[in-house]
Design a protein around this motif. Sequence first.
Motif, PDB file in Angstrom:
ATOM      1  N   UNK A 108      60.492  75.568  24.825  1.00  0.00           N
ATOM      2  CA  UNK A 108      61.503  75.509  23.769  1.00  0.00           C
ATOM      3  C   UNK A 108      60.867  74.963  22.497  1.00  0.00           C
ATOM      4  N   UNK A 109      60.734  75.820  21.497  1.00  0.00           N
ATOM      5  CA  UNK A 109      60.134  75.400  20.231  1.00  0.00           C
ATOM      6  C   UNK A 109      61.166  74.923  19.217  1.00  0.00           C
ATOM      7  N   UNK A 110      62.397  74.759  19.654  1.00  0.00           N
ATOM      8  CA  UNK A 110      63.457  74.350  18.748  1.00  0.00           C
ATOM      9  C   UNK A 110      64.194  75.536  18.155  1.00  0.00           C
ATOM     10  N   UNK A 111      63.437  76.513  17.686  1.00  0.00           N
ATOM     11  CA  UNK A 111      64.026  77.723  17.119  1.00  0.00           C
ATOM     12  C   UNK A 111      63.978  78.897  18.094  1.00  0.00           C
ATOM     13  N   UNK A 112      63.224  78.737  19.182  1.00  0.00           N
ATOM     14  CA  UNK A 112      63.033  79.833  20.122  1.00  0.00           C
ATOM     15  C   UNK A 112      62.803  79.258  21.510  1.00  0.00           C
ATOM     16  N   UNK A 113      63.585  79.710  22.495  1.00  0.00           N
ATOM     17  CA  UNK A 113      63.439  79.224  23.867  1.00  0.00           C
ATOM     18  C   UNK A 113      63.154  80.419  24.779  1.00  0.00           C
ATOM     19  N   UNK A 114      61.972  80.406  25.392  1.00  0.00           N
ATOM     20  CA  UNK A 114      61.569  81.528  26.243  1.00  0.00           C
ATOM     21  C   UNK A 114      61.329  81.053  27.667  1.00  0.00           C
ATOM     22  N   UNK A 115      61.703  81.908  28.610  1.00  0.00           N
ATOM     23  CA  UNK A 115      61.406  81.637  30.012  1.00  0.00           C
ATOM     24  C   UNK A 115      60.224  82.489  30.453  1.00  0.00           C
ATOM     25  N   UNK A 116      59.203  81.851  30.967  1.00  0.00           N
ATOM     26  CA  UNK A 116      57.996  82.533  31.440  1.00  0.00           C
ATOM     27  C   UNK A 116      58.028  82.617  32.960  1.00  0.00           C
ATOM     28  N   UNK A 117      57.647  83.761  33.483  1.00  0.00           N
ATOM     29  CA  UNK A 117      57.493  83.938  34.943  1.00  0.00           C
ATOM     30  C   UNK A 117      56.101  84.481  35.202  1.00  0.00           C
ATOM     31  N   UNK A 118      55.258  83.616  35.745  1.00  0.00           N
ATOM     32  CA  UNK A 118      53.863  84.000  35.983  1.00  0.00           C
ATOM     33  C   UNK A 118      53.517  83.763  37.445  1.00  0.00           C
ATOM     34  N   UNK A 119      52.721  84.667  38.025  1.00  0.00           N
ATOM     35  CA  UNK A 119      52.321  84.484  39.411  1.00  0.00           C
ATOM     36  C   UNK A 119      51.150  85.344  39.796  1.00  0.00           C
ATOM     37  N   UNK A 120      50.663  85.119  41.009  1.00  0.00           N
ATOM     38  CA  UNK A 120      49.560  85.928  41.536  1.00  0.00           C
ATOM     39  C   UNK A 120      49.534  85.852  43.055  1.00  0.00           C
ATOM     40  N   UNK A 121      48.864  86.828  43.661  1.00  0.00           N
ATOM     41  CA  UNK A 121      48.571  86.848  45.093  1.00  0.00           C
ATOM     42  C   UNK A 121      47.060  86.927  45.242  1.00  0.00           C
TER      43      UNK A 121
END
Length: 407
Positions: A106-119
Amino acid sequence: MLLEFSVGNFLSFKEMITFSLEAGSITELKDNVTKEGKYKVLRSAVIYGANSSGKSNFIKALDFMVTTIKNSSKINSTDKLNVSPFLLNVETENQPSFFEILFVINNGYDCKRYRYGFEIDNDKVHSEWLYILNEKSKKEDVYFVRNNDGIGVADIFEEAKGLESKTRDNGLFISLADQFNSKTANAVMIKLSRTNILSGIEHETSINATNVLYSDDKHKSGIEDFIEKLDLGFNKFLVDDDASKTFRNRVKTLHSKFDAKGKVVSNVEFKMNEQESSGTNKIFDLSGYIVFTLKYGLTLVVDELDAKLHPILTQSIITLFNNPETNTKNAQLIFTTHDTNLLGANLFRRDQIWFTEKNNFEATDMYSLLEFKDEDGNTIRKDRSFEKDYIRGRYGAIPYISNFQEI
């Protein structure tokens, strides 16, 4: 802030489990929840379970993912990845292990949800992915997807195009993109690399962080205030200037000396590492990480937080994270413990309490008190005595002890 962590086919986790810090739709202890954009996130979570049930393995799984991401750019093409799959099943012992993490920036002006993964297995990365959900969107944007056929990079991730052929089989694409100054990859790397994972038993190396912070004038007072408020039985601590000594051997505590009438007549210096308790030394060792985490809104994960500590000290640390007045930057604390007193101290909501338990096939299951259902299929009410119920085995996740009288 961390939202979810999932792991499968790693150590004692055969099936994929998901640990969540998203708040449920319950009403108790509202201060324990903060908002990041549209997400309601828990400030802390505790994990209970019998010995060898998988509590530490959960911490190791998170640590493995973070360490693999941080070190991927440092390994050679022939290096092994040191994965430990679930070995007690013929179907899983030769299959890759699964790791995925969801977090919010959350940068105050923009809130992003990240989904990162690996096998991955010991030899290579079988799959890897990154999806990002913008605050005003309902659908995730695909940034890249990797499988055994190759790496597909979306147009939105233009900065990483051209790196596909440069990615080693045993290297992570996200780490390579970070090396080439991708802002998106850098955001992922920074977020995960600032997740500090510690042992509450073998805590001696944690003093290095306390040393670094105490040597910086802008953090020094934070360490002093933290130690002072815990009332550890001495007036203050001092650090001498003898550079030939290690930091641990330079730390002293100041105690009052009294006359026969109980009047303070002088002060006496004790050596922290020789004359103070192991619990006091542990608090001092961890103080740098605790202060730093709270100051910058990071995530702190501690295996066996309560070891060597009085329950009131442990409660004080938890309260620092749960209280919005002392946790203004939305830092998070995740820890394992055997201290059942914490369940009766009105510190946690039901969605903050997690359990690990092994099934008949030696595989770990993990569940929260909020999602637990009793033998009649009912959820647990908020007015239950969580400590008494847990000790009586109502929620599982306790050791089964045979009758010693029969031995």
